[in-house]
Scaffold this active site. Structure first.
Site, mmCIF file in Angstrom:
data_model
loop_
_atom_site.group_PDB
_atom_site.id
_atom_site.type_symbol
_atom_site.label_atom_id
_atom_site.label_comp_id
_atom_site.label_asym_id
_atom_site.label_seq_id
_atom_site.Cartn_x
_atom_site.Cartn_y
_atom_site.Cartn_z
ATOM 1 C CE LYS A 79 -3.901 2.067 2.542
ATOM 2 N NZ LYS A 79 -4.856 1.915 3.665
ATOM 3 C CB SER A 159 -8.127 4.014 2.640
ATOM 4 O OG SER A 159 -7.291 3.327 3.574
ATOM 5 C CB SER A 183 -8.884 1.381 5.660
ATOM 6 O OG SER A 183 -9.566 2.605 5.592
#
Length: 493
Positions: A79, A159, A183
């Protein structure tokens, strides 16, 4: 698509150890898959092909020398919130343009120390603020799942949308993610993958771009429960660079897979039966209850009375911490800079252009609730509510409950650009209704695929555990996974 990319981490590990396949072959298969799919799915913002091949060759040399680590040769996606030395790290924000840190986050360093291979950096909501991966400066990620008979693009959740989509589309063997209010678990539920948010302090936050420091926690998104256990074992550690990191020993999470749940007490919170819950979500929840009961667990009704205050309290605490954390992005030392007539003008122009609409909204909310005259009325009150939420869980666990079963999300994935969501931010925030309590209380939670919606989209269940008892979550999630089966999207990209 190469058959190699269909291997789970556990399966790939066995083939690598048996020398049936090399890490370089596995890595090349993933790079080919990314090159073919990423123009459509937009899951990666940077692909580090040459670095990945070099890391894979070194892994193959360690296998030949009998020095393989726990994740030796396994290709992973990272990420864009995790600092990676010399590699694009921008939290998918314009304000961090061209930022390449000179250091490595503790979590990613742990993975490289165990032999993992980095394929690249994954798309995400800007500064991890979002539930759909539509706030990214690099554009939305497309969910590899589609409604049966439709060609409309869906969100992967957020997210960590790039992490979830890349795992579901088999563009990496597993991915790092972060969870501040859901998330990891919400995008995992939207993409038919497994995501665990460990207990606060289980993984170091050092080198992870901060959103809300008292809520942020790193964890993996993988294709199945065993892979999540394998990845978390490598990600977790005690870290002197993060004072909130625990000094507890990291257990062998994989050993919990297959453990019996007979005699365990599973709590079903009545407050999670929210008004307007779709019948298919309620039905899925009942299936999960039945599967655990059939496996020998005792099902008990419980009450978490302060649940209804969790979402409003979260959307005071998280923006307040974000307002403080994001003050450092001013155009002076790194990232975007717009010249101005003086330093104040430079700050204003840089921040106005550098932050997206959702980040600006949360900074403004956070600054407001921390301002003189409002601090006691909002922020202090929200922190008191947070204490009550934590106490609710402590009371339930003190009564002998081993884990709590809830839905992971209030619906299946929705369309990119959904008009209702765009017009009403609160509607988007409600996607986190089942997940934020876990962050507010600092507890571990795992989302596991449990079925398909009427329109053929994946739906997930969530299991919430005692602090630092991720092993029980892996054991119970494995029971759900075995009963529900695994789900993969039909390839259209």
């Amino acid at each position: 698509m190469s058959e190699l990319t269909k291997l789970t981490i556990a399966e790939a590990r066995e083939k690598l150890r048996a020398r049936e396949v090399t890490s370089e072959e596995l890595t090349n298969a993933y790079i080919d898959a990314i090159e073919a799919a990423n123009p459509t799915l937009n899951a990666y913002v940077t692909v580090t092909s040459e670095k990945a091949r070099d890391m894979a060759r070194r892994s193959d040399a360690r296998y030949a020398a009998g020095e393989a680590g726990a994740l030796e040769g396994i290709p992973l996606g990272i990420k864009d919130l995790f600092a990676t030395e010399g590699v694009h790290t921008q939290a998918c924000s314009h304000i961090l343009d061209h930022f390449e840190p000179r250091y490595e986050s503790t979590v990613t360093q742990n993975l490289w120390d165990d032999g993992a291979v980095m394929l690249g950096k994954l798309n995400m909501d800007e500064f991890a603020m979002g539930s759909s991966n539509e706030t990214s400066y690099y554009g939305p990620v497309t969910n590899p799942w589609r409604v049966e008979g439709s060609n409309r693009n869906l969100v992967p959740g957020g997210s960590s949308g790039g992490s979830a989509a890349s795992v579901a589309a088999m563009l990496c063997a597993g991915a790092t993610a972060t969870d501040t209010g859901g998330s990891i678990r919400q995008p995992a539920a939207f993409t038919g993958t497994v995501g665990i948010k460990p207990t606060y302090g289980r993984c170091s936050r050092w080198g992870i771009v901060a959103f809300a420091s008292s809520l942020d926690q790193a964890g993996p998104i993988t294709r199945d429960v065993r892979d999540a256990a394998i990845m978390l074992k490598s990600m977790a550690s005690s870290d002197p660079k993060d004072t909130t990191s625990t000094d507890r020993e990291v257990p062998d999470y994989e050993a919990a897979i297959g453990r019996s749940v007979k005699g365990m007490k599973i709590g079903i919170p009545r407050e999670y039966r929210v008004d307007g819950m779709p019948g298919e979500i309620d039905g899925l929840w009942q299936k999960g209850i039945d599967w655990l009961r059939d496996a020998g667990a005792e099902i008990v009704d419980i009450s978490l009375p302060h649940t209804k205050y969790a979402l409003p309290a979260y959307y005071i605490v998280a923006p307040a911490e974000a307002s403080s954390n994001l003050a450092r992005y001013d155009g002076v030392r790194y990232g975007l800079r717009h010249n101005g007539k003086d330093i104040l003008d430079m700050y204003e122009k840089t921040r106005a252009d550098g932050f997206g609409a959702e980040v600006k909204r949360r900074i403004m909310i956070g600054t407001y609730v921390l301002s003189a005259g409002y601090y006691d009325a909002y922020y202090l009150k929200a922190q008191k509510v947070r204490t009550l939420i934590k106490r609710d869980f402590e009371t339930v666990f003190a009564d002998g409950v081993d884990a709590i079963l809830t839905p992971a999300t209030p619906s299946a994935a929705f369309e990119i650009g959904d008009a209702e969501m765009a017009a009403d931010p609160v509607k988007m925030y409600l996607n986190d209704i089942f997940t934020v309590t876990v962050n507010m209380a600092g507890l571990p939670g795992i989302a596991v695929p449990a079925g398909l919606s009427e329109s053929g989209l994946p739906l997930g269940l969530q299991l919430i555990g005692r602090p630092f008892d991720e092993e029980t979550l892996f054991a119970t999630a494995n029971v759900v996974e075995q009963a529900a089966g695994r789900f993969t999207p039909k390839r259209w990209w």
